[in-house]
Design an enzyme around this catalytic site. Structure first.
Site, PDB file in Angstrom:
ATOM      1  N   ASP A   1      76.177  90.701  50.566  1.00  0.00           N
ATOM      2  CA  ASP A   1      75.250  89.286  51.510  1.00  0.00           C
ATOM      3  C   ASP A   1      73.897  89.829  51.643  1.00  0.00           C
TER       4      ASP A   1
ATOM      5  N   SER B   1      62.852  76.862  39.723  1.00  0.00           N
ATOM      6  CA  SER B   1      63.491  75.982  38.728  1.00  0.00           C
ATOM      7  C   SER B   1      62.747  75.185  38.537  1.00  0.00           C
TER       8      SER B   1
ATOM      9  N   ILE C   1      72.645  84.305  35.140  1.00  0.00           N
ATOM     10  CA  ILE C   1      71.291  85.013  34.198  1.00  0.00           C
ATOM     11  C   ILE C   1      71.279  85.809  34.695  1.00  0.00           C
TER      12      ILE C   1
ATOM     13  N   ASP D   1      74.857  91.910  45.070  1.00  0.00           N
ATOM     14  CA  ASP D   1      76.637  90.347  44.716  1.00  0.00           C
ATOM     15  C   ASP D   1      77.388  90.566  46.168  1.00  0.00           C
TER      16      ASP D   1
ATOM     17  N   LYS E   1      73.350  77.072  42.982  1.00  0.00           N
ATOM     18  CA  LYS E   1      72.502  75.904  42.539  1.00  0.00           C
ATOM     19  C   LYS E   1      73.419  75.143  41.945  1.00  0.00           C
TER      20      LYS E   1
ATOM     21  N   ARG F   1      66.249  67.819  27.233  1.00  0.00           N
ATOM     22  CA  ARG F   1      66.313  68.582  28.571  1.00  0.00           C
ATOM     23  C   ARG F   1      65.818  69.967  27.316  1.00  0.00           C
TER      24      ARG F   1
ATOM     25  N   LYS G   1      64.442  75.574  46.973  1.00  0.00           N
ATOM     26  CA  LYS G   1      64.135  76.053  46.106  1.00  0.00           C
ATOM     27  C   LYS G   1      61.995  76.140  46.002  1.00  0.00           C
TER      28      LYS G   1
ATOM     29  N   PRO H   1      73.247  59.626  38.535  1.00  0.00           N
ATOM     30  CA  PRO H   1      72.249  59.416  39.721  1.00  0.00           C
ATOM     31  C   PRO H   1      71.323  59.891  39.564  1.00  0.00           C
ATOM     32  N   GLY H   2      69.837  60.352  39.880  1.00  0.00           N
ATOM     33  CA  GLY H   2      68.875  61.339  39.932  1.00  0.00           C
ATOM     34  C   GLY H   2      68.754  62.043  38.872  1.00  0.00           C
TER      35      GLY H   2
ATOM     36  N   TYR I   1      68.703  71.228  47.398  1.00  0.00           N
ATOM     37  CA  TYR I   1      68.913  72.042  46.584  1.00  0.00           C
ATOM     38  C   TYR I   1      67.509  72.487  45.312  1.00  0.00           C
TER      39      TYR I   1
HETATM   40  P1  NAD Z   1      75.170  82.162  39.111  1.00  0.00           P
HETATM   41  O1  NAD Z   1      75.965  81.734  40.135  1.00  0.00           O
HETATM   42  O2  NAD Z   1      75.719  82.217  38.112  1.00  0.00           O
HETATM   43  O3  NAD Z   1      74.564  83.447  39.583  1.00  0.00           O
HETATM   44  C1  NAD Z   1      74.477  83.424  41.469  1.00  0.00           C
HETATM   45  C2  NAD Z   1      74.942  84.815  41.671  1.00  0.00           C
HETATM   46  O4  NAD Z   1      73.967  84.836  42.702  1.00  0.00           O
HETATM   47  C3  NAD Z   1      76.120  84.798  41.906  1.00  0.00           C
HETATM   48  O5  NAD Z   1      76.730  86.230  41.244  1.00  0.00           O
HETATM   49  C4  NAD Z   1      76.608  84.591  42.614  1.00  0.00           C
HETATM   50  O6  NAD Z   1      78.400  85.194  43.053  1.00  0.00           O
HETATM   51  C5  NAD Z   1      75.158  85.361  43.695  1.00  0.00           C
HETATM   52  N1  NAD Z   1      75.632  85.106  45.110  1.00  0.00           N
HETATM   53  C6  NAD Z   1      75.518  83.674  45.694  1.00  0.00           C
HETATM   54  N2  NAD Z   1      76.077  83.542  46.918  1.00  0.00           N
HETATM   55  C7  NAD Z   1      75.165  85.059  47.854  1.00  0.00           C
HETATM   56  C8  NAD Z   1      74.768  85.476  48.794  1.00  0.00           C
HETATM   57  N3  NAD Z   1      74.408  84.948  49.817  1.00  0.00           N
HETATM   58  N4  NAD Z   1      74.881  86.875  48.971  1.00  0.00           N
HETATM   59  C9  NAD Z   1      74.819  88.074  47.728  1.00  0.00           C
HETATM   60  N5  NAD Z   1      74.850  87.114  46.412  1.00  0.00           N
HETATM   61  C10 NAD Z   1      75.464  85.674  46.123  1.00  0.00           C
HETATM   62  O7  NAD Z   1      73.959  81.125  38.728  1.00  0.00           O
HETATM   63  P2  NAD Z   1      72.840  81.844  37.222  1.00  0.00           P
HETATM   64  O8  NAD Z   1      73.383  80.580  36.648  1.00  0.00           O
HETATM   65  O9  NAD Z   1      72.553  83.307  36.787  1.00  0.00           O
HETATM   66  O10 NAD Z   1      71.882  81.575  38.669  1.00  0.00           O
HETATM   67  C11 NAD Z   1      71.369  82.661  39.068  1.00  0.00           C
HETATM   68  C12 NAD Z   1      69.527  81.725  40.195  1.00  0.00           C
HETATM   69  O11 NAD Z   1      68.833  81.241  39.342  1.00  0.00           O
HETATM   70  C13 NAD Z   1      70.289  80.795  40.936  1.00  0.00           C
HETATM   71  O12 NAD Z   1      69.148  81.527  41.933  1.00  0.00           O
HETATM   72  C14 NAD Z   1      69.778  79.629  40.643  1.00  0.00           C
HETATM   73  O13 NAD Z   1      69.386  78.729  41.763  1.00  0.00           O
HETATM   74  C15 NAD Z   1      68.590  79.725  39.411  1.00  0.00           C
HETATM   75  N6  NAD Z   1      68.230  78.936  38.130  1.00  0.00           N
HETATM   76  C16 NAD Z   1      69.463  78.490  38.259  1.00  0.00           C
HETATM   77  C17 NAD Z   1      69.450  77.659  37.075  1.00  0.00           C
HETATM   78  C18 NAD Z   1      70.712  76.993  35.923  1.00  0.00           C
HETATM   79  O14 NAD Z   1      69.799  76.451  35.221  1.00  0.00           O
HETATM   80  N7  NAD Z   1      71.436  77.744  35.458  1.00  0.00           N
HETATM   81  C19 NAD Z   1      68.404  77.285  36.460  1.00  0.00           C
HETATM   82  C20 NAD Z   1      67.420  76.755  37.371  1.00  0.00           C
HETATM   83  C21 NAD Z   1      67.790  78.552  38.021  1.00  0.00           C
HETATM   84  C1  UD1 Z   2      70.773  70.416  35.985  1.00  0.00           C
HETATM   85  C2  UD1 Z   2      70.317  70.475  37.681  1.00  0.00           C
HETATM   86  C3  UD1 Z   2      68.440  70.590  37.615  1.00  0.00           C
HETATM   87  C4  UD1 Z   2      68.776  71.867  37.678  1.00  0.00           C
HETATM   88  C5  UD1 Z   2      68.871  71.734  35.766  1.00  0.00           C
HETATM   89  C6  UD1 Z   2      68.868  73.616  35.013  1.00  0.00           C
HETATM   90  C7  UD1 Z   2      71.800  68.797  38.525  1.00  0.00           C
HETATM   91  C8  UD1 Z   2      71.584  66.145  39.121  1.00  0.00           C
HETATM   92  N1  UD1 Z   2      70.474  68.456  38.103  1.00  0.00           N
HETATM   93  O1  UD1 Z   2      70.261  69.266  35.892  1.00  0.00           O
HETATM   94  O2  UD1 Z   2      68.651  70.576  39.525  1.00  0.00           O
HETATM   95  O3  UD1 Z   2      67.494  72.254  37.491  1.00  0.00           O
HETATM   96  O4  UD1 Z   2      70.474  71.529  35.849  1.00  0.00           O
HETATM   97  O5  UD1 Z   2      70.017  74.116  35.444  1.00  0.00           O
HETATM   98  O6  UD1 Z   2      72.575  68.706  38.254  1.00  0.00           O
HETATM   99  N2  UD1 Z   2      74.688  65.442  30.671  1.00  0.00           N
HETATM  100  C9  UD1 Z   2      75.591  64.944  30.115  1.00  0.00           C
HETATM  101  N3  UD1 Z   2      77.012  64.483  30.719  1.00  0.00           N
HETATM  102  C10 UD1 Z   2      77.325  65.933  31.407  1.00  0.00           C
HETATM  103  C11 UD1 Z   2      76.323  66.244  32.077  1.00  0.00           C
HETATM  104  C12 UD1 Z   2      75.668  66.721  31.627  1.00  0.00           C
HETATM  105  O7  UD1 Z   2      75.606  63.261  29.758  1.00  0.00           O
HETATM  106  O8  UD1 Z   2      78.962  66.451  31.722  1.00  0.00           O
HETATM  107  C13 UD1 Z   2      73.480  65.408  30.608  1.00  0.00           C
HETATM  108  C14 UD1 Z   2      72.318  65.043  31.586  1.00  0.00           C
HETATM  109  O9  UD1 Z   2      72.477  63.539  31.448  1.00  0.00           O
HETATM  110  C15 UD1 Z   2      71.258  65.142  30.678  1.00  0.00           C
HETATM  111  C16 UD1 Z   2      72.011  66.732  30.091  1.00  0.00           C
HETATM  112  O10 UD1 Z   2      72.966  66.426  29.720  1.00  0.00           O
HETATM  113  O11 UD1 Z   2      70.412  64.773  30.547  1.00  0.00           O
HETATM  114  C17 UD1 Z   2      71.849  67.613  30.705  1.00  0.00           C
HETATM  115  O12 UD1 Z   2      72.213  67.898  32.380  1.00  0.00           O
HETATM  116  P1  UD1 Z   2      72.350  69.098  32.742  1.00  0.00           P
HETATM  117  O13 UD1 Z   2      72.956  69.946  31.996  1.00  0.00           O
HETATM  118  O14 UD1 Z   2      73.189  69.016  33.499  1.00  0.00           O
HETATM  119  O15 UD1 Z   2      70.931  69.787  32.950  1.00  0.00           O
HETATM  120  P2  UD1 Z   2      69.769  68.675  34.400  1.00  0.00           P
HETATM  121  O16 UD1 Z   2      70.224  67.491  34.050  1.00  0.00           O
HETATM  122  O17 UD1 Z   2      68.123  69.158  33.517  1.00  0.00           O
END
Ligand code: NAD
Ligand code: UD1
Length: 347
Positions: free
Chosen positions: A65, A133, A14, A33, A93, A239, A161, A302-303, A157
Site C-alpha cells: 500500500d 487530472s 494507465i 500496487d 479515481k 471530450r 488531485k 450532474p457536475g 476527487y
Molecule cells: P486504476 O484504478 O486502473 O489504477 C490505479 C492503481 O492504483 C490500481 O492498480 C490500484 O490497485 C492501485 N491502488 C489504489 N490504491 C492503492 C494504494 N493505497 N496503494 C497501492 N496501490 C493502490 O486507474 P487508472 O485509470 O490507471 O488511473 C491511474 C491514475 O491516473 C490515478 O491516480 C487516477 O486518479 C489518474 N487519472 C486517471 C484518469 C482516468 O480517466 N483513467 C484520468 C485522470 C487521472
Molecule cells: C470523468 C470524471 C472526471 C475525470 C474524467 C477523466 C465524472 C463525473 N467525471 O469525466 O472527473 O477527470 O472522467 O477520467 O466521472 N457519458 C454518457 N453516458 C455514460 C457515461 C458518460 O453519455 O454512461 C458522457 C458524459 O456526459 C460526458 C462523456 O460521456 O459527456 C464522457 O464522460 P466520462 O467518460 O464519464 O468522462 P468525463 O465526463 O470527462
C-alpha cells in the site's frame, strides 16, 4: 546498467500500459500496487508483451500500500539499483465514490502521496511524475484549456488531485534537487493494440468508453447518453479522448525530460487537442466492432461540463510529445481488448 523506476499503481489501466512502454524503452521497474482496482494478471501480460520470462528481475512486483511506510521502504530496498524516479499512479479515481467517501479519497490520494514523498526523501530519490487530472479545471471557462486556467475542482476527487499538486510544489520549493512533473490527463481510453491489456473497471463503469465497450460485447443492454441538449454541435458532451498508448508515451517523454535536464517543475496537459462528442464515439465504436450500439438519451449527469478539450501545446514544447493515435485507433484497440476479454482479467 539501465535505470530503475518505481511505479506505484502500475497494475492499473494507465500504469500497465506505461509499464510496457517503459520496459520496452529499457528501464527496470519495481511496481508497488495493492491491487485494490487491478489484477496481477495485468502485470503478467505486460511481462509477456515485453518479452520477459517469469521472475525476470527487470519487472519486480511488491504487493503493498502506498500509504504504508514499510511497504514503500520494501519497494525501495528491493530495487536492483537505486530508484532514479517514481511514476505515481496509485490512487482512487471514481468521482461519485469520492463524494460519498471523501475520507478514503483524501487518505489514499493525499496521505498516500505524502508517505511516498517521505520515502523518496529517505532514499535520496527526488524525481517524480504524478497522475493529475483535467478534473481539477472543474467547469472550464475557456476551451481549449491551457494550464494557466484556474484550478477549481468541483468534487472531492478533484480536490485531492489539486492538493497533491500543491504538496509537490511545496516540497520541490523546500529544497533543491526535485524534478517534478504533474501530468493533467484528459480522457484516457483505448488499449494496447494486441488486446492483451486494457481497462477493467470494478462493477458498473462510470465512464463512457468502458460502458460502451461492455454494451458492444453484450455485458450491458444499452448505453445511456447523458443529455443531448448541451451547447455543442450535436447536443451531446464533448471530450478530449486520448489513446492510453499515447498517454503512456507521454510519461516516458516526461521522465526523459526530467532525468535529462536541470531540476525543474512541470505542469502539463496531456490531451490531443481535439474534441469528440458522445455520438461521435458511439459511431466510431460501431464502425470498429461492426455492430450498432443500442443507446437512449437520458437527463444530463450532474457536475458534467458541456465541453472539455486540452490545449496540449505546452507538452509538445516541453516534452517534444504529442498524441499520434486517432479516435478510429482508440476504438479499434478498445474493441480488440474487450472482445478478447469480455469479462476483463477475471480477478
Ligand atoms: P486504476 O484504478 O486502473 O489504477 C490505479 C492503481 O492504483 C490500481 O492498480 C490500484 O490497485 C492501485 N491502488 C489504489 N490504491 C492503492 C494504494 N493505497 N496503494 C497501492 N496501490 C493502490 O486507474 P487508472 O485509470 O490507471 O488511473 C491511474 C491514475 O491516473 C490515478 O491516480 C487516477 O486518479 C489518474 N487519472 C486517471 C484518469 C482516468 O480517466 N483513467 C484520468 C485522470 C487521472
Ligand atoms: C470523468 C470524471 C472526471 C475525470 C474524467 C477523466 C465524472 C463525473 N467525471 O469525466 O472527473 O477527470 O472522467 O477520467 O466521472 N457519458 C454518457 N453516458 C455514460 C457515461 C458518460 O453519455 O454512461 C458522457 C458524459 O456526459 C460526458 C462523456 O460521456 O459527456 C464522457 O464522460 P466520462 O467518460 O464519464 O468522462 P468525463 O465526463 O470527462
Amino acid at each position: 546498467m539501465s535505470q530503475t523506476l518505481l511505479i506505484t499503481g502500475g497494475a492499473g489501466f494507465i500504469g500497465s500500459h506505461t509499464c510496457l512502454v517503459l520496459l520496452e524503452a529499457g528501464y527496470r521497474l519495481v511496481v508497488l500496487d495493492n491491487f485494490a482496482n487491478s489484477s496481477v494478471e495485468a502485470l503478467r501480460r505486460v511481462a509477456e508483451l515485453a518479452g520477459l520470462g517469469p521472475d525476470d528481475p527487470r519487472l519486480q512486483v511488491v504487493a503493498g500500500d502506498v500509504r504504508s511506510a514499510e511497504d514503500l521502504d520494501r519497494a525501495f530496498r528491493q530495487a536492483p539499483t537505486p530508484i532514479e524516479a517514481v511514476v505515481h499512479f496509485a490512487g482512487l479515481k471514481a468521482v461519485g465514490e469520492s463524494v460519498a467517501e471523501p475520507l478514503i479519497y483524501w487518505d489514499v490520494n493525499v496521505v498516500g502521496s505524502q508517505r511516498l514523498l517521505a520515502a523518496m526523501r529517505a532514499h535520496g530519490c527526488r524525481t517524480v511524475v504524478f497522475s493529475s487530472s483535467a478534473t481539477l479545471y472543474g467547469l472550464p471557462e475557456q476551451v481549449p484549456i491551457p494550464e494557466t486556467a484556474p484550478v477549481q475542482p468541483i468534487n472531492p476527487y478533484g480536490h485531492t488531485k489539486a492538493a497533491v499538486e500543491q504538496l509537490l510544489r511545496d516540497v520541490a520549493t523546500s529544497e533543491p534537487g526535485w524534478r517534478v512533473a504533474c501530468l493533467r490527463y484528459f480522457n484516457p481510453v483505448g488499449a494496447h493494440p494486441s488486446g492483451r491489456i486494457g481497462e477493467d473497471p470494478n462493477g458498473i463503469p462510470n465512464n463512457l468508453f468502458p460502458f460502451l465497450t461492455q454494451v458492444a460485447v453484450g455485458r450491458r443492454n444499452q448505453l445511456q447518453v447523458f443529455g443531448d441538449d448541451w451547447p455543442t454541435p450535436d447536443g451531446t458532451g464533448v471530450r478530449d479522448y486520448i489513446h492510453v498508448m499515447d498517454l503512456a508515451e507521454g510519461h516516458q517523454a516526461a521522465l526523459e525530460t526530467l532525468l535529462g535536464a536541470e531540476p525543474q517543475q512541470l505542469t502539463l496537459n496531456l490531451g490531443s487537442g481535439t474534441g469528440h462528442s458522445v455520438l461521435d464515439v458511439i459511431e466510431a465504436f460501431a464502425q470498429a466492432c461492426g455492430r450498432p450500439i443500442p443507446y437512449s438519451v437520458v437527463a444530463r449527469r450532474p457536475g458534467d461540463a458541456a465541453r472539455t478539450v486540452a490545449d496540449p501545446s505546452l507538452a509538445t514544447t516541453r516534452l517534444g510529445w504529442r498524441t499520434r493515435r486517432s479516435l478510429t485507433e482508440i476504438c479499434r484497440d478498445g474493441w480488440a481488448w474487450q472482445s478478447a476479454n469480455p469479462s476483463g482479467y477475471t480477478r
